[in-house]
Design a protein around this motif. Structure first.
Motif, PDB file in Angstrom:
ATOM      1  N   SER A   1      44.173  42.211  49.278  1.00  0.00           N
ATOM      2  CA  SER A   1      42.977  42.611  48.544  1.00  0.00           C
ATOM      3  C   SER A   1      42.944  44.124  48.348  1.00  0.00           C
ATOM      4  O   SER A   1      43.540  44.895  49.116  1.00  0.00           O
ATOM      5  CB  SER A   1      41.715  42.175  49.290  1.00  0.00           C
TER       6      SER A   1
ATOM      7  N   GLU B   1      44.140  41.805  34.477  1.00  0.00           N
ATOM      8  CA  GLU B   1      42.871  41.726  33.737  1.00  0.00           C
ATOM      9  C   GLU B   1      42.563  43.012  32.978  1.00  0.00           C
ATOM     10  O   GLU B   1      42.058  42.975  31.866  1.00  0.00           O
ATOM     11  CB  GLU B   1      41.735  41.397  34.718  1.00  0.00           C
TER      12      GLU B   1
ATOM     13  N   GLU C   1      45.910  41.517  40.275  1.00  0.00           N
ATOM     14  CA  GLU C   1      44.885  40.840  39.479  1.00  0.00           C
ATOM     15  C   GLU C   1      44.101  41.844  38.629  1.00  0.00           C
ATOM     16  O   GLU C   1      43.771  41.557  37.481  1.00  0.00           O
ATOM     17  CB  GLU C   1      43.939  40.048  40.374  1.00  0.00           C
ATOM     18  N   TRP C   2      43.806  43.020  39.202  1.00  0.00           N
ATOM     19  CA  TRP C   2      43.132  44.078  38.436  1.00  0.00           C
ATOM     20  C   TRP C   2      43.985  44.488  37.245  1.00  0.00           C
ATOM     21  O   TRP C   2      43.485  44.639  36.130  1.00  0.00           O
ATOM     22  CB  TRP C   2      42.877  45.301  39.323  1.00  0.00           C
TER      23      TRP C   2
ATOM     24  N   MET D   1      36.980  41.093  47.226  1.00  0.00           N
ATOM     25  CA  MET D   1      37.644  41.897  46.207  1.00  0.00           C
ATOM     26  C   MET D   1      38.981  41.256  45.841  1.00  0.00           C
ATOM     27  O   MET D   1      39.623  40.662  46.680  1.00  0.00           O
ATOM     28  CB  MET D   1      37.907  43.313  46.744  1.00  0.00           C
ATOM     29  N   THR D   2      39.355  41.433  44.625  1.00  0.00           N
ATOM     30  CA  THR D   2      40.604  40.864  44.158  1.00  0.00           C
ATOM     31  C   THR D   2      41.779  41.774  44.506  1.00  0.00           C
ATOM     32  O   THR D   2      41.603  42.905  44.939  1.00  0.00           O
ATOM     33  CB  THR D   2      40.550  40.645  42.640  1.00  0.00           C
ATOM     34  N   SER D   3      42.979  41.274  44.280  1.00  0.00           N
ATOM     35  CA  SER D   3      44.175  42.056  44.574  1.00  0.00           C
ATOM     36  C   SER D   3      44.456  43.043  43.438  1.00  0.00           C
ATOM     37  O   SER D   3      43.975  42.879  42.315  1.00  0.00           O
ATOM     38  CB  SER D   3      45.372  41.134  44.776  1.00  0.00           C
TER      39      SER D   3
END
Length: 61
Positions: free
Chosen positions: A31, A10, A6-7, A1-3
């Motif tokens: 994460s 995006e 980053e969510w 899973m991304t941090s």
């Protein structure tokens, strides 16, 4: 899973979910799964909420 950052980069609309859940949006690059576990939240449930918010944003485009 991304941090979490980053969510938010995006999908800016996810910031409201993180605020609502009281999740630290800086989280030093940890994460999403790690941050959820640390706060006692289900990563899968949070991911579903994020996907729902993203889906709503795409429908309004």
């Amino acid at each position: 899973m991304t941090s979490i950052p980053e969510w938010i980069i995006e999908y800016p609309e996810t910031n409201a979910v993180f605020d609502e859940l009281g999740l630290d949006t800086s989280c030093a690059g940890k994460s999403l799964q790690y941050v959820c576990h640390h706060r006692g939240l289900s990563p899968q449930a949070v991911l579903l909420r994020l996907q729902h918010v993203i889906g709503q944003g795409e429908e309004s485009d």
